[in-house]
Structure formats: C-alpha cells, structure tokens
Scaffold this motif. Sequence first.
Motif, PDB file in Angstrom:
ATOM      1  N   THR A   1       0.847  -1.193   0.000  1.00  0.00           N
ATOM      2  CA  THR A   1       0.000   0.000   0.000  1.00  0.00           C
ATOM      3  C   THR A   1       0.880   1.239   0.000  1.00  0.00           C
ATOM      4  N   PHE A   2       0.441   2.254  -0.698  1.00  0.00           N
ATOM      5  CA  PHE A   2       1.134   3.537  -0.699  1.00  0.00           C
ATOM      6  C   PHE A   2       0.124   4.614  -1.080  1.00  0.00           C
ATOM      7  N   THR A   3       0.476   5.845  -0.750  1.00  0.00           N
ATOM      8  CA  THR A   3      -0.410   6.979  -1.016  1.00  0.00           C
ATOM      9  C   THR A   3       0.337   8.013  -1.845  1.00  0.00           C
ATOM     10  N   LEU A   4      -0.337   8.531  -2.858  1.00  0.00           N
ATOM     11  CA  LEU A   4       0.215   9.586  -3.694  1.00  0.00           C
ATOM     12  C   LEU A   4      -0.596  10.860  -3.464  1.00  0.00           C
ATOM     13  N   ASP A   5       0.071  11.945  -3.136  1.00  0.00           N
ATOM     14  CA  ASP A   5      -0.572  13.248  -2.990  1.00  0.00           C
ATOM     15  C   ASP A   5      -0.412  14.004  -4.301  1.00  0.00           C
ATOM     16  N   VAL A   6      -1.535  14.368  -4.892  1.00  0.00           N
ATOM     17  CA  VAL A   6      -1.521  14.922  -6.238  1.00  0.00           C
ATOM     18  C   VAL A   6      -2.253  16.261  -6.248  1.00  0.00           C
ATOM     19  N   ALA A   7      -1.664  17.267  -6.879  1.00  0.00           N
ATOM     20  CA  ALA A   7      -2.258  18.603  -6.943  1.00  0.00           C
ATOM     21  C   ALA A   7      -3.238  18.675  -8.104  1.00  0.00           C
ATOM     22  N   THR A   8      -4.371  18.012  -7.922  1.00  0.00           N
ATOM     23  CA  THR A   8      -5.379  17.979  -8.977  1.00  0.00           C
ATOM     24  C   THR A   8      -6.743  17.704  -8.376  1.00  0.00           C
ATOM     25  N   ASN A   9      -7.773  18.087  -9.089  1.00  0.00           N
ATOM     26  CA  ASN A   9      -9.126  17.710  -8.722  1.00  0.00           C
ATOM     27  C   ASN A   9      -9.297  16.211  -8.947  1.00  0.00           C
ATOM     28  N   TRP A  10     -10.065  15.559  -8.071  1.00  0.00           N
ATOM     29  CA  TRP A  10     -10.183  14.096  -8.123  1.00  0.00           C
ATOM     30  C   TRP A  10     -10.700  13.581  -9.462  1.00  0.00           C
TER      31      TRP A  10
ATOM     32  N   ILE B   1       1.244  11.576 -12.715  1.00  0.00           N
ATOM     33  CA  ILE B   1       1.060  12.763 -11.881  1.00  0.00           C
ATOM     34  C   ILE B   1       1.215  14.049 -12.672  1.00  0.00           C
ATOM     35  N   PHE B   2       2.251  14.155 -13.513  1.00  0.00           N
ATOM     36  CA  PHE B   2       2.454  15.406 -14.237  1.00  0.00           C
ATOM     37  C   PHE B   2       1.298  15.686 -15.193  1.00  0.00           C
ATOM     38  N   VAL B   3       0.627  14.621 -15.670  1.00  0.00           N
ATOM     39  CA  VAL B   3      -0.487  14.792 -16.592  1.00  0.00           C
ATOM     40  C   VAL B   3      -1.706  15.383 -15.874  1.00  0.00           C
ATOM     41  N   VAL B   4      -2.091  14.762 -14.757  1.00  0.00           N
ATOM     42  CA  VAL B   4      -3.297  15.241 -14.079  1.00  0.00           C
ATOM     43  C   VAL B   4      -3.051  16.603 -13.428  1.00  0.00           C
ATOM     44  N   GLU B   5      -1.825  16.843 -12.966  1.00  0.00           N
ATOM     45  CA  GLU B   5      -1.521  18.171 -12.433  1.00  0.00           C
ATOM     46  C   GLU B   5      -1.470  19.208 -13.552  1.00  0.00           C
ATOM     47  N   GLY B   6      -0.966  18.820 -14.706  1.00  0.00           N
ATOM     48  CA  GLY B   6      -0.939  19.736 -15.845  1.00  0.00           C
ATOM     49  C   GLY B   6      -2.327  20.094 -16.330  1.00  0.00           C
ATOM     50  N   MET B   7      -3.235  19.109 -16.354  1.00  0.00           N
ATOM     51  CA  MET B   7      -4.609  19.400 -16.750  1.00  0.00           C
ATOM     52  C   MET B   7      -5.289  20.318 -15.738  1.00  0.00           C
ATOM     53  N   GLN B   8      -4.989  20.132 -14.447  1.00  0.00           N
ATOM     54  CA  GLN B   8      -5.563  21.022 -13.432  1.00  0.00           C
ATOM     55  C   GLN B   8      -5.090  22.461 -13.657  1.00  0.00           C
ATOM     56  N   LYS B   9      -3.811  22.648 -13.898  1.00  0.00           N
ATOM     57  CA  LYS B   9      -3.303  23.992 -14.179  1.00  0.00           C
ATOM     58  C   LYS B   9      -3.958  24.568 -15.426  1.00  0.00           C
ATOM     59  N   GLY B  10      -4.196  23.712 -16.404  1.00  0.00           N
ATOM     60  CA  GLY B  10      -4.811  24.174 -17.644  1.00  0.00           C
ATOM     61  C   GLY B  10      -6.229  24.688 -17.464  1.00  0.00           C
ATOM     62  N   ARG B  11      -6.897  24.235 -16.381  1.00  0.00           N
ATOM     63  CA  ARG B  11      -8.280  24.682 -16.157  1.00  0.00           C
ATOM     64  C   ARG B  11      -8.355  26.136 -15.706  1.00  0.00           C
ATOM     65  N   ALA B  12      -7.212  26.778 -15.506  1.00  0.00           N
ATOM     66  CA  ALA B  12      -7.206  28.216 -15.205  1.00  0.00           C
ATOM     67  C   ALA B  12      -7.306  29.060 -16.475  1.00  0.00           C
ATOM     68  N   ALA B  13      -7.210  28.435 -17.630  1.00  0.00           N
ATOM     69  CA  ALA B  13      -7.275  29.160 -18.906  1.00  0.00           C
ATOM     70  C   ALA B  13      -8.725  29.484 -19.239  1.00  0.00           C
ATOM     71  N   THR B  14      -9.067  30.767 -19.198  1.00  0.00           N
ATOM     72  CA  THR B  14     -10.465  31.150 -19.452  1.00  0.00           C
ATOM     73  C   THR B  14     -10.887  30.851 -20.893  1.00  0.00           C
ATOM     74  N   GLY B  15      -9.926  30.700 -21.778  1.00  0.00           N
ATOM     75  CA  GLY B  15     -10.260  30.393 -23.161  1.00  0.00           C
ATOM     76  C   GLY B  15     -10.493  28.922 -23.433  1.00  0.00           C
ATOM     77  N   PHE B  16     -10.309  28.072 -22.428  1.00  0.00           N
ATOM     78  CA  PHE B  16     -10.535  26.629 -22.615  1.00  0.00           C
ATOM     79  C   PHE B  16     -12.010  26.327 -22.379  1.00  0.00           C
ATOM     80  N   ASP B  17     -12.632  25.633 -23.303  1.00  0.00           N
ATOM     81  CA  ASP B  17     -14.081  25.412 -23.251  1.00  0.00           C
ATOM     82  C   ASP B  17     -14.475  24.009 -22.809  1.00  0.00           C
ATOM     83  N   GLY B  18     -13.571  23.294 -22.144  1.00  0.00           N
ATOM     84  CA  GLY B  18     -13.860  21.932 -21.714  1.00  0.00           C
ATOM     85  C   GLY B  18     -13.248  20.874 -22.592  1.00  0.00           C
ATOM     86  N   GLY B  19     -12.800  21.284 -23.801  1.00  0.00           N
ATOM     87  CA  GLY B  19     -12.123  20.342 -24.688  1.00  0.00           C
ATOM     88  C   GLY B  19     -13.074  19.464 -25.476  1.00  0.00           C
TER      89      GLY B  19
END
Length: 382
Positions: free
Chosen positions: A194-203, A338-356
């Motif tokens: 068992t291990f736990t990963l702390d990730v800077a992203t929405n679940w 991790i870098f993918v889900v954290e990168g997508m979370q950062k990308g959600r700050a872009a007001t020009g992104f419409d959900g993809g």
Amino acid sequence: MPKDSRLADLTAVRAPIEHAHGLPNAHYTDPDIIATETRAALETTWAALAVGADVPAPGDAKPITFLGQPLLLLRDDQNTVRVFYNVCRHRGMILVDTPRRIEGAIRCPYHSWCYAKDGRLVATPHVGGPGQNACDGIDRASLGLVEVASHIWRDVIFVNLSGDAPPFEDIHGDLLHRWAAFDQPLYHGGSDSTFTLDVATNWKLAVENYCESYHLPWVHPGLNSYSRLEDHYHIEEPGHFSGQGSYVYRQLSGVDGARFPDFKDLDAHWETGAEYIALYPNVLLGVHRDHAFAIVLEPVDTTRTREHVHLYYAAPDTDPALRAQNAAQWKEVFEEDIFVVEGMQKGRAATGFDGGRFSPAMDGPTHCFHAWIAARMEMIGD
C-alpha cells in the motif's frame, strides 16, 4: 433547489461524443460549483471511503475526514466493519483522533460518555449529578453513535452519506456480474502493498486519466513497450463505470522465476487479460489472474487529491520480495501520471478553454464519466 444557471452548458457534455464538450473549467476550479457537484456525485451515491485492510483486527479504529465530515471507521468485536460519525452524542466532541486499537469502550475525552464498538451508548458518568450516572431525558437507547450507510465490495468500503441511495448491488449489478469470476477471497499484501500519492489535482482528473489508454505511448513508455495501444479495448457502462482492458497482461516473475498464485477457475481470457475500471464516483479498480488493486481517491479539496493504493492477492502468504517488486512497479506507473493530471488542473485556469473535445475512437470511457457527472448535476439541479 432552484437550478443554477451556471449548469446550463452541461447539455453539451451529455451530447454524443462526436459533438460533446468536456466539463467546463468551473467543475475543477469554482468552489461553489464543486460544492454542488460534491453532493451530486459523492454524497448521494456510494462513494469509496477506505478499505477493510485499514482496520484489520477487531477493535481497530481509524478516524477519517471525508468531504469535510468527521467519520470513524471501526471493526467491531464481531469482525463487522462499521462507519460512524466520529462525534459524541453529548456535545459533539471528536471521539477518536488517531488510528488505534480500542480494547474496551469508545470513551469521549470530554465528559467520558462511553460507546460500545457497535455504537451503543453504554455509560454516562455523573450525567444526573455527582454519582448519578442516569437521569430523565438522557435515553441511552436512542443516543448511540450515528451510523453511516456502508457497503463492502472487494474490500473497498463504500459509504452513502445522504442515506438514500439505492442498494449498492442494484446500482452496480452489471460490474458484479462482469467480474463474478473474481468473487473470491482477497488478501491484502500488507504494509509493503500500500502507498499513497498526494496529487495537486481535482479528483475527477485522476478518474479521467485512469479510464483511458490513449495516453500510454507517451506517458507510460515502459508499459507501452509490451502492452501497446492496439492491445487494449474500451469498457463503457454509461451511468456506472468505464475503463479499459488489455489482452496482453504479463505476469511478474521474480529473480528465481517465482510468480504469484492465480485466482481459481478463471477462464482462458484471463490468462493474458486484465481490466482496469473506474467505478463511479471515486474508486479505480484493476484485476489480473494473480493480483488485484484498488485506488481510493480522497478529494482533499478543490485542487488536491490523495490516491490510496492497495494491492491484493489470491493467497494469504505470498513472496515478500515479489510483493515489493510488484508494488514498486505499480507505483512507478501511477507516478508517471502525476504530471499529466496536475498539468490538466493547471490548464483549467485558462479562461479560453471550453472543456475540450473527445476523440470518438479513443475517449469513449472518459466521455462516459463526464456524461455521468453532468447527469448527476442535472438531477440535483432539477
């Protein structure tokens, strides 16, 4: 509840995949929208809280804060796993603040009201005055700990905080049938499994990434070297679960050729087959001929998630070195995401992104999840 005007765009999320948009940015960044979504997708469904292995022996107790709620996970003297609100019925004091073994009663540290492990209130010292341990108006029979509706499947403990969800078996009967061959004893590998990963992203982004194989060639080059994109198939059960399967699962082998024992009586598909399913809302499951795993996603806040990973085997006693090797291998794979889900979370700050958009050929499982979130939100908003 009046419908929130900010939810209007969700009709586009539920459109056929060829024309659908992904969930709007607010579902990953706006606390108000996420609070509504939390009720819709997590509180009123069967959400994953923990695993039975978190409280392995009678008397084991673990306090858990889930969606802001103080809960107590407890295995009682009859070996039944229960979930209670972790508060005394007297003045709302937290009862258990650290994981521990409870030998006798659960004692409130404030005024020493005591509860049996099945939740019954068994002692109220001095409640009627010095030396008077009972009084009118304090009915012990009606003041036991408040129990949260719970269900265990594949050692995952699911809770329904609202208390009004249909029975777990009714909602998830299709997956229970699909994996009926694995309805066998599961043995947690222990502390090395068992291990736990702390990730800077929405679940939700952890779910979205897990349930598709489109990203394998670029994010998991090691895995993709033998389990290629074309070796996978989609799994989609709208409204319930989605994920991917592989035709080329390769058993782990130790330096001496040792392998884990197989689950019993599996058909030929599982000799090299494996499946990886996101069971909505927040648990990620994997099955193979010789081991399984569960990842409980803990939504810490809007932009933080803890991934609690647990590995299981078909026998209680497996090779410790091989278990450690298996855990290390899976940890490496999950850390690559991790870098993918954290990168997508950062990308959600872009007001020009419409959900993809979604690839009709490759993103079906992810669109399936987005459409489920949208449907749950519309149910709450009606």
